[in-house]
Motif scaffolding. Sequence first.
Motif, PDB file in Angstrom:
ATOM      1  N   ASP A 132       6.172   0.612   7.026  1.00  0.00           N
ATOM      2  CA  ASP A 132       4.757   0.248   6.795  1.00  0.00           C
ATOM      3  C   ASP A 132       4.176   1.195   5.768  1.00  0.00           C
ATOM      4  OD1 ASP A 132       2.203  -0.696   6.881  1.00  0.00           O
ATOM      5  OD2 ASP A 132       1.750   0.079   8.882  1.00  0.00           O
ATOM      6  N   MET A 133       4.315   0.927   4.450  1.00  0.00           N
ATOM      7  CA  MET A 133       5.173  -0.125   3.957  1.00  0.00           C
ATOM      8  C   MET A 133       5.882   0.328   2.704  1.00  0.00           C
ATOM      9  SD  MET A 133       2.328  -2.872   2.500  1.00  0.00           S
ATOM     10  CE  MET A 133       3.526  -4.104   2.003  1.00  0.00           C
ATOM     11  N   HIS A 140       0.836  -1.211   0.000  1.00  0.00           N
ATOM     12  CA  HIS A 140       0.000   0.000   0.000  1.00  0.00           C
ATOM     13  C   HIS A 140       0.866   1.253   0.000  1.00  0.00           C
ATOM     14  CE1 HIS A 140       0.405   0.785   4.413  1.00  0.00           C
ATOM     15  NE2 HIS A 140       0.310  -0.525   4.576  1.00  0.00           N
ATOM     16  N   GLU A 161      -5.160   1.319   2.371  1.00  0.00           N
ATOM     17  CA  GLU A 161      -5.078   0.113   3.224  1.00  0.00           C
ATOM     18  C   GLU A 161      -5.305   0.470   4.686  1.00  0.00           C
ATOM     19  OE1 GLU A 161      -3.708  -3.017   5.795  1.00  0.00           O
ATOM     20  OE2 GLU A 161      -2.894  -0.983   5.731  1.00  0.00           O
ATOM     21  N   GLU A 162      -4.779   1.621   5.091  1.00  0.00           N
ATOM     22  CA  GLU A 162      -4.823   1.976   6.516  1.00  0.00           C
ATOM     23  C   GLU A 162      -6.240   2.291   7.007  1.00  0.00           C
ATOM     24  OE1 GLU A 162      -2.516   1.415   8.407  1.00  0.00           O
ATOM     25  OE2 GLU A 162      -0.580   1.617   7.392  1.00  0.00           O
ATOM     26  N   GLU A 174       1.948  -7.284   3.077  1.00  0.00           N
ATOM     27  CA  GLU A 174       2.234  -7.264   4.498  1.00  0.00           C
ATOM     28  C   GLU A 174       1.275  -8.229   5.188  1.00  0.00           C
ATOM     29  OE1 GLU A 174       1.336  -3.346   6.001  1.00  0.00           O
ATOM     30  OE2 GLU A 174      -0.670  -3.428   5.176  1.00  0.00           O
TER      31      GLU A 174
END
Length: 401
Positions: free
Chosen positions: A113-114, A81, A147-148, A175
């Motif tokens: 991350d990431m 991401h 993604e987060e 991840e």
Amino acid sequence: MSSSVDEVVDLCRDLLRIDTTNTGDNATSAGERAAAEYVAEKLAEVGVSSEIHESAPGRASLVARIPGTDPGRGALLVHGHLDVVPAEAAEWSVPPFAGEIKDGFLWGRGAIDMKDFDAMVLAVVREWQRTGVRPPRDIVLAFTADEEAGGDFGAHFLVDKHRHLLDGCTEGIGEVGGFSYTVSKDLRLYLIETAEKGINWLRLHARGRPGHGSMVHDDNAVTALAEAVARVGRHRFPVVVTPTVRAFLEEVSEALGIELDPDDPEAAIGKLGTIANIIGATVRNTANPTRLDAGYKDNVIPSRASATIDCRTLPGQADLFLEQLREVIGPDVEIEHVQRQPALETTFDGALVDAMAAALRAEDPAARPVPYMLSGGTDAKAFNRLGIRCFGFAPCNYLRT
Ligand SMILES: [Zn+2]
């Protein structure tokens, strides 16, 4: 070798300098467009074409395909991401979006991350293109937005609206996993994710008779809700050891010389130092109250009250868990499902696992790959909807553990 390592640092540094903060709200998120365009440019420089798709203005994900030599094999999805969680500059010793190198480390929000993995993937692909390496199977690269915040504007969007770009993908790596835990100078465990807990956010609703706060009152929604929430918060669901966690505990207890009782693994988990927290959440379903909402005036008893419970379920446990939770909550409080994503679990075997293990050993002779379950969720939840067998493998050798 060293030139591609330098390139990873340069690429990661450039990506860190592009603010892709994701607040969970499109109005205040920075968006991933600039980062996706940067990735597209770095791929185009070596002759790899890509597509950028926006799910909302500025919320961009990129997909590219590198053809393999053997079209009979399923494609491998490699996904990272581009977004990062917010960073409060005042709380940082270095500016979070400057990509500074200090004390031999590259610093910035997203460094592990990431954007590190994004940079590693880009560097490998660029090296392949420069030296004429063609992978045996198609490699599909996905650099995703959002993604987060759950991936609705990134991985889930790609799966829903552009799934043809992922055609033929049978396995995926992204991840969280591949990071090290040092046992001794001759032994470093690398945790490769083969399972993820499911997510189930519930809202509890209690109803009662409204009334004046000065009266005797035996049907109070706030009281009923508070009792249910307190019971949930204090409840410990039973220990369930799934195949991934069992394999992990067996490997780790052997490596550390710890006695393991498979039916009561928590004593062994307690001895795992810094990774005890990560593993402790993977032997049972959990339910944590996170929000409360009731009332509008200090002297009015409201007719309703609600609470949010963040539940994380083990593979194969979602339905049984709900039955158990219903018992704890009791019959009078209503349960609403706000968000539900299933758990994932695959086996720790096969050619891809062997390749990941060999890649680790090539860089670190002390490496011992072990499977593990993530208690959170990643983009793998979206890609698994297409039947893709997902692993978490974004290798990182932590010097301190
Ligand atoms: Zn991440």
